[in-house]
Write an enzyme that holds these catalytic residues in place. Structure first.
Site, PDB file in Angstrom:
ATOM      1  N   ASP A  13       0.874  -1.269   0.103  1.00  0.00           N
ATOM      2  CA  ASP A  13      -0.031   0.190  -0.106  1.00  0.00           C
ATOM      3  C   ASP A  13       0.711   1.157   0.014  1.00  0.00           C
ATOM      4  O   ASP A  13       0.642   2.206   0.732  1.00  0.00           O
ATOM      5  CB  ASP A  13      -0.931   0.064   1.274  1.00  0.00           C
ATOM      6  N   LYS A  16       1.571   2.035  -5.012  1.00  0.00           N
ATOM      7  CA  LYS A  16       2.133   1.759  -6.495  1.00  0.00           C
ATOM      8  C   LYS A  16       1.250   1.739  -7.517  1.00  0.00           C
ATOM      9  O   LYS A  16       1.775   2.251  -8.528  1.00  0.00           O
ATOM     10  CB  LYS A  16       2.300  -0.005  -6.349  1.00  0.00           C
ATOM     11  N   GLY A  40      -4.564  -4.107  -4.034  1.00  0.00           N
ATOM     12  CA  GLY A  40      -5.353  -3.201  -4.310  1.00  0.00           C
ATOM     13  C   GLY A  40      -4.587  -1.985  -4.633  1.00  0.00           C
ATOM     14  O   GLY A  40      -4.231  -1.353  -3.744  1.00  0.00           O
ATOM     15  N   HIS A  41      -4.727  -1.550  -5.727  1.00  0.00           N
ATOM     16  CA  HIS A  41      -3.994  -0.769  -6.289  1.00  0.00           C
ATOM     17  C   HIS A  41      -4.934   0.545  -6.868  1.00  0.00           C
ATOM     18  O   HIS A  41      -5.578   0.427  -7.682  1.00  0.00           O
ATOM     19  CB  HIS A  41      -3.233  -0.921  -7.514  1.00  0.00           C
ATOM     20  N   GLN A 225       1.864  -6.152  -3.240  1.00  0.00           N
ATOM     21  CA  GLN A 225       2.470  -6.254  -1.728  1.00  0.00           C
ATOM     22  C   GLN A 225       3.686  -5.479  -1.519  1.00  0.00           C
ATOM     23  O   GLN A 225       3.733  -4.231  -2.227  1.00  0.00           O
ATOM     24  CB  GLN A 225       2.669  -7.696  -1.483  1.00  0.00           C
TER      25      GLN A 225
HETATM   26  P1  GDP Z   1      -0.872   0.485  -3.451  1.00  0.00           P
HETATM   27  O1  GDP Z   1      -1.526  -0.824  -3.093  1.00  0.00           O
HETATM   28  O2  GDP Z   1       0.773   0.477  -3.229  1.00  0.00           O
HETATM   29  O3  GDP Z   1      -1.189   0.646  -4.873  1.00  0.00           O
HETATM   30  O4  GDP Z   1      -1.450   1.385  -2.579  1.00  0.00           O
HETATM   31  P2  GDP Z   1      -2.984   1.596  -2.193  1.00  0.00           P
HETATM   32  O5  GDP Z   1      -3.987   2.038  -3.239  1.00  0.00           O
HETATM   33  O6  GDP Z   1      -3.577   0.456  -1.617  1.00  0.00           O
HETATM   34  O7  GDP Z   1      -2.834   2.564  -1.083  1.00  0.00           O
HETATM   35  C1  GDP Z   1      -2.457   3.982  -1.284  1.00  0.00           C
HETATM   36  C2  GDP Z   1      -3.440   4.988  -0.939  1.00  0.00           C
HETATM   37  O8  GDP Z   1      -2.754   6.212  -0.880  1.00  0.00           O
HETATM   38  C3  GDP Z   1      -4.549   5.335  -2.026  1.00  0.00           C
HETATM   39  O9  GDP Z   1      -5.613   5.585  -1.369  1.00  0.00           O
HETATM   40  C4  GDP Z   1      -3.909   6.323  -2.985  1.00  0.00           C
HETATM   41  O10 GDP Z   1      -5.051   6.930  -3.628  1.00  0.00           O
HETATM   42  C5  GDP Z   1      -3.259   7.266  -1.889  1.00  0.00           C
HETATM   43  N1  GDP Z   1      -2.229   8.024  -2.243  1.00  0.00           N
HETATM   44  C6  GDP Z   1      -0.977   7.666  -2.996  1.00  0.00           C
HETATM   45  N2  GDP Z   1      -0.137   8.687  -3.130  1.00  0.00           N
HETATM   46  C7  GDP Z   1      -0.419   9.453  -2.218  1.00  0.00           C
HETATM   47  C8  GDP Z   1       0.121  10.964  -1.921  1.00  0.00           C
HETATM   48  O11 GDP Z   1       0.890  11.254  -2.263  1.00  0.00           O
HETATM   49  N3  GDP Z   1      -0.643  11.390  -0.717  1.00  0.00           N
HETATM   50  C9  GDP Z   1      -1.935  11.044  -0.365  1.00  0.00           C
HETATM   51  N4  GDP Z   1      -2.401  11.895   0.611  1.00  0.00           N
HETATM   52  N5  GDP Z   1      -2.539   9.958  -0.781  1.00  0.00           N
HETATM   53  C10 GDP Z   1      -1.882   9.133  -1.577  1.00  0.00           C
HETATM   54  P1  IMO Z   2      -1.070  -4.086  -2.207  1.00  0.00           P
HETATM   55  O1  IMO Z   2      -0.495  -4.638  -3.466  1.00  0.00           O
HETATM   56  C1  IMO Z   2      -1.086  -4.646   1.970  1.00  0.00           C
HETATM   57  C2  IMO Z   2      -0.969  -8.685   3.708  1.00  0.00           C
HETATM   58  C3  IMO Z   2      -2.280  -9.114   4.396  1.00  0.00           C
HETATM   59  C4  IMO Z   2      -1.584 -10.048   5.557  1.00  0.00           C
HETATM   60  C5  IMO Z   2      -0.479 -10.955   4.505  1.00  0.00           C
HETATM   61  C6  IMO Z   2      -0.813 -12.171   4.093  1.00  0.00           C
HETATM   62  O2  IMO Z   2      -2.322  -3.526  -2.170  1.00  0.00           O
HETATM   63  O3  IMO Z   2       0.093  -3.445  -1.555  1.00  0.00           O
HETATM   64  P2  IMO Z   2      -2.416 -12.647   2.017  1.00  0.00           P
HETATM   65  O4  IMO Z   2      -3.945 -12.419   1.673  1.00  0.00           O
HETATM   66  O5  IMO Z   2      -1.531 -12.193   0.848  1.00  0.00           O
HETATM   67  O6  IMO Z   2      -2.161 -13.895   2.333  1.00  0.00           O
HETATM   68  O7  IMO Z   2      -2.004 -11.986   3.290  1.00  0.00           O
HETATM   69  O8  IMO Z   2      -0.131  -9.750   3.413  1.00  0.00           O
HETATM   70  N1  IMO Z   2      -1.249  -8.233   2.328  1.00  0.00           N
HETATM   71  C7  IMO Z   2      -1.102  -6.709   2.025  1.00  0.00           C
HETATM   72  N2  IMO Z   2      -0.902  -5.747   2.660  1.00  0.00           N
HETATM   73  N3  IMO Z   2      -1.265  -4.478   0.777  1.00  0.00           N
HETATM   74  C8  IMO Z   2      -1.374  -5.585  -0.032  1.00  0.00           C
HETATM   75  O9  IMO Z   2      -1.103  -5.488  -1.482  1.00  0.00           O
HETATM   76  C9  IMO Z   2      -1.411  -6.672   0.485  1.00  0.00           C
HETATM   77  N4  IMO Z   2      -1.406  -8.033  -0.046  1.00  0.00           N
HETATM   78  C10 IMO Z   2      -1.522  -8.922   1.187  1.00  0.00           C
HETATM   79  O10 IMO Z   2      -2.933  -7.835   5.140  1.00  0.00           O
HETATM   80  O11 IMO Z   2      -0.829  -9.284   6.382  1.00  0.00           O
HETATM   81 MG    MG Z   3      -2.945  -1.640  -1.913  1.00  0.00          MG
END
Ligand code: GDP
Ligand code: IMO
Ligand code: MG
Length: 430
Positions: A13, A16, A40-41, A225
């Protein structure tokens, strides 16, 4: 040659989705190589917000080919659901844009069942806090050579036999966990309708990738991840079951390591973790709550609150080492606005003395504690800043501190969720 791997340097998270979406402006192909719908991106374009779980984050740019490599585990219902959602939002190009490896593994209903049963039966402190998307059991089947691959959707006789084998192996486990073993028909029959739509998307993605490399195309390999969730390099056993690190891109996408030109590591300006496991710099206090609230730290797949704390530089240096990170994309710097004295972990206290290394094998020892440095805070909003020189002095010093101590330059600083809320310093595809 421009083949850039973009990985998460923390526990996932890191942002990415946003960074891949930005870099895709310059890329002809984006390839996911590990994990499944546990990812979840988030992509934010104008007022629209889209969360992709299986589809590569380059999917919004028409004309960019998006591949799902054989290192992935794919739930076909989730895949088609994502495609349909994007088509429903007017992006008709999606169906022809995506190719999925024939050798990626299917996530089956019994994988989802075992994942959920194990998590709900785990005793206090033992639950991994998985996303319950069947990831662990699907990779278990792959490794014990009982998996079903997407290419087998073309041959239902073979597929049925594979499901029989798998169910025979899982039956005692499911019963032991108090669950009901599904019948072979209840697993196989629903796949028929899905197969008709998935088969046209199947391809030898490694070959498509190699063709693109040979033509000198600009390619992004999208990690899911993060480094500290890697099954080999993460905080085991609180990890996922795949190899999210940059090295995983070679096996998961089917490309030689010598084809990769650059590795970009994404790190938040602080740290979050969702699920169980060690998190030394976690802050269960007002500052941690500020990071959670201002950073909107809720899981994009599960909606769970993410744990939050300070940036961990030993962990970042560890990520630089195991991934070979050339440059970092520093996200969510804006979230620190208003914190009077942000802290950064610079080293660890251990029974053997102070160490600059990340003591990954000793994190459950209560004597292992982070050592912090306090930095200057800033109060000005920075989301409109587009050049490093326009940042408040304290925010600039914060970035420089990280670059200096991590030993790698920042290629990009993100100051908000939207595409345009970004300071690009160096374009790795440029
Ligand atoms: P990922 O799994 O690495 O793609 O990240 P996620 O989408 O799960 O979580 C990142 C969250 O931070 C999302 O809600 C993005 O919209 C948000 N986000 C990304 N970059 C920034 C930033 O620079 N500032 C803020 N405030 N939010 C951001
Ligand atoms: P993105 O790509 C954050 C974590 C779960 C748990 C562990 C194992 O959005 O960054 P799993 O379901 O993979 O067997 O869970 O890994 N986990 C993540 N945490 N972002 C993710 O993906 C994750 N994918 C798995 O919360 O701790
Ligand atoms: Mg994510």
């Amino acid at each position: 040659m421009s083949c850039v791997v973009v990985i998460g340097a923390q526990w996932g998270d890191e942002g990415k989705g946003k960074i891949i979406d930005i870099y895709t402006e310059f890329a002809e192909m984006v390839v996911r190589y590990a994990g499944g719908s546990n990812a979840g991106h988030t992509l934010v374009v104008g007022d629209e917000k889209i969360v992709v779980r299986l589809l590569p984050s380059g999917i919004l740019r028409e004309g960019t080919r998006c591949l799902l490599g054989q290192g992935m585990v794919v739930d076909p219902a989730v895949l088609l659901g994502e495609v349909d959602e994007l088509i429903g939002r007017g992006r008709k190009h999606v169906a022809s844009q995506v190719k999925v490896s024939t050798r990626a593994h299917l996530i089956m209903p019994y994988h989802l069942l075992v994942d959920a049963l194990r998590e709900s039966r785990a005793s206090e402190g033992k639950a991994i806090g998985t996303t319950k998307k069947g990831i662990g059991p699907a990779y278990e089947d792959k490794i014990r050579r009982n998996g079903v691959r997407l290419g087998e959707l073309r041959n239902f006789a073979k597929l049925t036999e594979r499901v029989e084998n798998a169910l025979e192996a899982w039956a005692p486990v499911i019963r032991d966990l108090g669950g009901e073993v599904p019948s072979v028909e209840s697993v196989v029959e629903p796949l028929r309708a899905l197969a008709d739509r998935v088969i046209p998307m199947l391809a030898d993605t490694s070959e498509l990738l190699d063709d693109a490399v040979k033509k000198g195309a600009k390619i992004l390999l999208e990690g899911a991840q993060g480094t500290l969730l890697d099954v080999d390099h993460g905080t085991y056993p609180f990890v996922t079951s795949s190899s999210p690190i940059a090295g995983g891109a070679t096996t998961g996408a089917g490309i030689g390591p010598n084809r990769i030109s650059t590795v970009v590591g994404i790190t938040k300006a602080y740290t979050t973790r969702v699920g169980g496991g060690p998190f030394p710099t976690e802050q269960e206090n007002d500052e941690g709550r500020h990071l959670q609230k201002v950073g909107a730290e809720f899981g994009s797949v599960t909606g769970r609150a993410r744990r939050a704390g300070w940036l961990d530089l030993p962990a970042l240096r560890y990520a630089v080492r195991v991934n070979g990170i050339d440059g970092i994309a520093l996200t969510k710097l804006d979230v620190l606005t208003g914190i009077a004295r942000p802290k950064i972990c610079v080293a660890y206290e251990t029974p053997e003395g102070r160490t600059d290394s990340f003591p990954i094998d000793e994190l459950d020892d209560p004597r292992v504690q982070p050592i912090y440095e306090e930095l200057e805070g800033w109060t000005e909003s920075i989301s409109d800043v587009r050049q490093m020189s326009d940042l408040p002095a304290a925010a600039l010093a914060y970035v420089k501190f990280i670059e200096d101590k991590a030993g790698v330059p920042a290629y990009l600083v993100s100051v908000g969720p939207r595409r345009d809320e970004t300071i690009v310093i160096r374009n790795p595809l440029g």
